[in-house]
Structure formats: structure tokens, C-alpha cells
Design a protein around this motif. Structure first.
Motif, PDB file in Angstrom:
ATOM      1  N   ASN A  15       0.797  -1.225   0.000  1.00  0.00           N
ATOM      2  CA  ASN A  15       0.000   0.000   0.000  1.00  0.00           C
ATOM      3  C   ASN A  15       0.835   1.283   0.000  1.00  0.00           C
ATOM      4  O   ASN A  15       0.383   2.310  -0.492  1.00  0.00           O
ATOM      5  CB  ASN A  15      -0.943   0.034   1.209  1.00  0.00           C
ATOM      6  CG  ASN A  15      -2.037  -1.006   1.093  1.00  0.00           C
ATOM      7  OD1 ASN A  15      -2.388  -1.440   0.001  1.00  0.00           O
ATOM      8  ND2 ASN A  15      -2.576  -1.424   2.221  1.00  0.00           N
ATOM      9  N   ASN A  16       2.043   1.232   0.567  1.00  0.00           N
ATOM     10  CA  ASN A  16       2.803   2.463   0.795  1.00  0.00           C
ATOM     11  C   ASN A  16       4.072   2.632  -0.039  1.00  0.00           C
ATOM     12  O   ASN A  16       4.583   3.743  -0.149  1.00  0.00           O
ATOM     13  CB  ASN A  16       3.177   2.579   2.278  1.00  0.00           C
ATOM     14  CG  ASN A  16       1.942   2.625   3.154  1.00  0.00           C
ATOM     15  OD1 ASN A  16       0.982   3.313   2.844  1.00  0.00           O
ATOM     16  ND2 ASN A  16       1.952   1.873   4.240  1.00  0.00           N
TER      17      ASN A  16
ATOM     18  N   ARG B 226       6.261   3.202  -3.202  1.00  0.00           N
ATOM     19  CA  ARG B 226       6.062   3.831  -4.513  1.00  0.00           C
ATOM     20  C   ARG B 226       7.421   4.215  -5.077  1.00  0.00           C
ATOM     21  O   ARG B 226       8.444   3.948  -4.477  1.00  0.00           O
ATOM     22  CB  ARG B 226       5.157   5.045  -4.369  1.00  0.00           C
ATOM     23  CG  ARG B 226       5.700   6.086  -3.402  1.00  0.00           C
ATOM     24  CD  ARG B 226       4.725   7.237  -3.251  1.00  0.00           C
ATOM     25  NE  ARG B 226       5.216   8.252  -2.363  1.00  0.00           N
ATOM     26  CZ  ARG B 226       4.805   8.424  -1.121  1.00  0.00           C
ATOM     27  NH1 ARG B 226       3.891   7.636  -0.614  1.00  0.00           N
ATOM     28  NH2 ARG B 226       5.304   9.381  -0.382  1.00  0.00           N
ATOM     29  N   TYR B 227       7.415   4.868  -6.225  1.00  0.00           N
ATOM     30  CA  TYR B 227       8.664   5.298  -6.840  1.00  0.00           C
ATOM     31  C   TYR B 227       9.113   6.623  -6.250  1.00  0.00           C
ATOM     32  O   TYR B 227       8.306   7.523  -6.036  1.00  0.00           O
ATOM     33  CB  TYR B 227       8.508   5.453  -8.354  1.00  0.00           C
ATOM     34  CG  TYR B 227       8.238   4.165  -9.080  1.00  0.00           C
ATOM     35  CD1 TYR B 227       9.084   3.072  -8.918  1.00  0.00           C
ATOM     36  CD2 TYR B 227       7.146   4.039  -9.926  1.00  0.00           C
ATOM     37  CE1 TYR B 227       8.833   1.888  -9.578  1.00  0.00           C
ATOM     38  CE2 TYR B 227       6.899   2.847 -10.596  1.00  0.00           C
ATOM     39  CZ  TYR B 227       7.751   1.778 -10.413  1.00  0.00           C
ATOM     40  OH  TYR B 227       7.523   0.606 -11.063  1.00  0.00           O
TER      41      TYR B 227
ATOM     42  N   SER C 216      10.417  10.253  -6.360  1.00  0.00           N
ATOM     43  CA  SER C 216      10.084  11.277  -7.358  1.00  0.00           C
ATOM     44  C   SER C 216      11.297  11.729  -8.166  1.00  0.00           C
ATOM     45  O   SER C 216      11.142  12.351  -9.215  1.00  0.00           O
ATOM     46  CB  SER C 216       9.432  12.481  -6.678  1.00  0.00           C
ATOM     47  OG  SER C 216      10.329  13.052  -5.752  1.00  0.00           O
TER      48      SER C 216
ATOM     49  N   TYR D 275      13.410   7.184  -9.039  1.00  0.00           N
ATOM     50  CA  TYR D 275      12.494   6.096  -9.374  1.00  0.00           C
ATOM     51  C   TYR D 275      12.849   4.753  -8.757  1.00  0.00           C
ATOM     52  O   TYR D 275      12.406   3.721  -9.233  1.00  0.00           O
ATOM     53  CB  TYR D 275      12.284   5.991 -10.901  1.00  0.00           C
ATOM     54  CG  TYR D 275      11.617   7.218 -11.416  1.00  0.00           C
ATOM     55  CD1 TYR D 275      10.247   7.360 -11.370  1.00  0.00           C
ATOM     56  CD2 TYR D 275      12.379   8.287 -11.879  1.00  0.00           C
ATOM     57  CE1 TYR D 275       9.641   8.532 -11.790  1.00  0.00           C
ATOM     58  CE2 TYR D 275      11.773   9.459 -12.297  1.00  0.00           C
ATOM     59  CZ  TYR D 275      10.403   9.575 -12.247  1.00  0.00           C
ATOM     60  OH  TYR D 275       9.799  10.729 -12.648  1.00  0.00           O
TER      61      TYR D 275
ATOM     62  N   LEU E  57      12.409   2.243  -5.383  1.00  0.00           N
ATOM     63  CA  LEU E  57      11.252   2.017  -4.525  1.00  0.00           C
ATOM     64  C   LEU E  57      11.498   2.629  -3.154  1.00  0.00           C
ATOM     65  O   LEU E  57      12.581   2.478  -2.586  1.00  0.00           O
ATOM     66  CB  LEU E  57      10.988   0.514  -4.394  1.00  0.00           C
ATOM     67  CG  LEU E  57      10.623  -0.181  -5.711  1.00  0.00           C
ATOM     68  CD1 LEU E  57      10.550  -1.688  -5.507  1.00  0.00           C
ATOM     69  CD2 LEU E  57       9.325   0.347  -6.276  1.00  0.00           C
TER      70      LEU E  57
ATOM     71  N   ASP F 233       9.115   4.469   0.534  1.00  0.00           N
ATOM     72  CA  ASP F 233       7.805   4.745   1.125  1.00  0.00           C
ATOM     73  C   ASP F 233       7.645   6.242   1.419  1.00  0.00           C
ATOM     74  O   ASP F 233       6.733   6.646   2.121  1.00  0.00           O
ATOM     75  CB  ASP F 233       7.573   3.908   2.379  1.00  0.00           C
ATOM     76  CG  ASP F 233       8.653   4.098   3.433  1.00  0.00           C
ATOM     77  OD1 ASP F 233       9.587   4.890   3.196  1.00  0.00           O
ATOM     78  OD2 ASP F 233       8.564   3.459   4.490  1.00  0.00           O
TER      79      ASP F 233
ATOM     80  N   GLU G 256       8.279  10.461  -0.377  1.00  0.00           N
ATOM     81  CA  GLU G 256       8.295  11.188  -1.647  1.00  0.00           C
ATOM     82  C   GLU G 256       9.653  11.033  -2.333  1.00  0.00           C
ATOM     83  O   GLU G 256       9.738  10.748  -3.523  1.00  0.00           O
ATOM     84  CB  GLU G 256       7.991  12.673  -1.386  1.00  0.00           C
ATOM     85  CG  GLU G 256       8.049  13.566  -2.615  1.00  0.00           C
ATOM     86  CD  GLU G 256       6.927  13.322  -3.612  1.00  0.00           C
ATOM     87  OE1 GLU G 256       7.103  13.705  -4.778  1.00  0.00           O
ATOM     88  OE2 GLU G 256       5.896  12.749  -3.236  1.00  0.00           O
TER      89      GLU G 256
END
Length: 198
Positions: A53-54, A56-57, A59, A62, A64, A66, A68
Motif C-alpha cells: 500500500n505504501n 512507490r517510486y 520522485s 524512481y 522504490l 515509502d 516522496e
């Protein structure tokens, strides 16, 4: 044939669908999980759910994360003028383990492979080119020594050269403990070209 009942069989089936997990390993893991204390099972399932769920890439690079920005991109001590381009987050982790690189990264999430239908637009090249608008002096291409990795390295090099930013390629060659007679010609040639003065 169902030996254990539907719940156990379902768990084994789900575990065996993971990459690198065969039937026997899935069975071993399933038995281990059902014998674990309930709190540990809840921690494990919670960690899996939270990660899904938490995570992401980042910013910027890129990889992985959790947050920004990943811990590497948000570290002010890192040299932001040097970007190492890697194919995957696992490759980034491998370089970080050396403790010898102080620049930042860019994760492509793949390599160009016309045979598999993966073109330049399918990996994070556009994002890399946007990053080069800032103060970047060198791009180190650290893609794999496979045909796809070499193709990607050549493509990136051709994109970046006109900008005047220095482009380098990691040396690759003979692994430690490797016998020269068993190593292919391309690897030996790369080892020769990437030689350093002693």
C-alpha cells in the motif's frame, strides 16, 4: 491431489506463485507459517500489506521507497552532479553495499529489448533526460552486460553525448576466482578495455 485441506493447499499455491519459489519451498514455507505464533503471522501479513500500500517510486530516481524522495536522493551529502543509471532497484542496492559510490542513481526499471517488445518509451529514459536539465556533470551507465543492457547503454550514450555531459560505462570483466579459459570472449574483451594502471 489435496493432502492438507483447502486452506493449506491455497497457502502453498499462493506461495509457489512467487518468483523463485518452487513447490517444495512453498510447502516448507507454508508449514513454517502455520506453526508460527499468531502475532508473528500478523506482523508478516501486516508488513506485506503495508509495503504493497505504501511503497512507490522516488520522485527523483524512481527507486522504490515509502516516502516522496528516497533516503539517497534526500541525503544532502550525496553528489547530485553524478548519476549512476541502473536497470533495477536491486542493482542500486548492490552498488550501495560497496559503500564506495557517493553520487545518486536513476533506476530504469528494465532495459531496451526489441525481441520482448520493450522500447525506449517503456523504461524511465524520459525522466532521466529531464534530470539532466539540472547541474549534472557525469552519467555512469551501469546496466547489465547482457545484449539488452549493452543496447540500453549505447542508446543512453547517444542521447546524452550531444548535451556535453560526460558519459562513462562501468568496466566489466573477469569475476574474482574465475578461470580465464572458461570466460567468454566479450567478457575478456571488456576486461581488457576496462583495465587500470597498477
Amino acid at each position: 491431489m489435496d493432502y492438507y485441506g483447502s486452506q493449506m493447499s491455497k497457502l502453498i499455491e499462493q506461495l509457489s506463485s512467487l518468483p523463485g519459489i518452487g513447490g517444495k519451498t512453498a510447502q516448507r514455507l507454508a508449514f513454517h507459517i502455520v506453526h508460527m505464533p499468531k502475532e508473528r503471522v500478523e506482523q508478516l501479513t501486516g508488513a506485506i500489506t503495508d509495503a504493497r500500500n505504501n511503497v512507490r517510486y522516488c520522485s527523483e530516481c524512481y527507486t522504490l521507497t515509502d516516502q516522496e524522495k528516497c533516503p539517497i536522493c534526500s541525503n544532502e551529502a550525496r553528489d547530485k552532479t553524478t548519476i549512476m543509471v541502473v536497470e533495477s532497484t536491486r542493482d542500486l542496492a548492490a552498488y550501495e553495499k560497496t559503500g564506495k559510490y557517493n553520487g545518486v542513481y536513476h533506476v530504469l526499471h528494465g532495459a531496451i529489448s526489441p525481441m520482448l517488445g520493450i522500447g525506449p518509451a517503456d523504461i524511465r529514459l524520459k525522466e532521466l533526460m529531464q534530470r539532466l536539465q539540472g547541474d549534472v556533470r557525469e552519467v555512469i551507465i551501469a546496466t547489465n552486460s547482457s545484449l539488452e543492457g549493452e543496447t540500453t547503454a549505447m542508446y543512453i550514450s547517444k542521447l546524452i553525448k550531444p548535451t556535453g555531459i560526460r558519459v562513462s560505462r562501468i568496466a566489466s570483466g573477469v569475476p574474482v576466482g574465475g578461470d580465464l579459459e572458461y570466460i567468454d570472449e566479450v567478457t575478456l574483451l571488456r576486461a581488457l578495455e576496462g583495465r587500470v594502471e597498477l
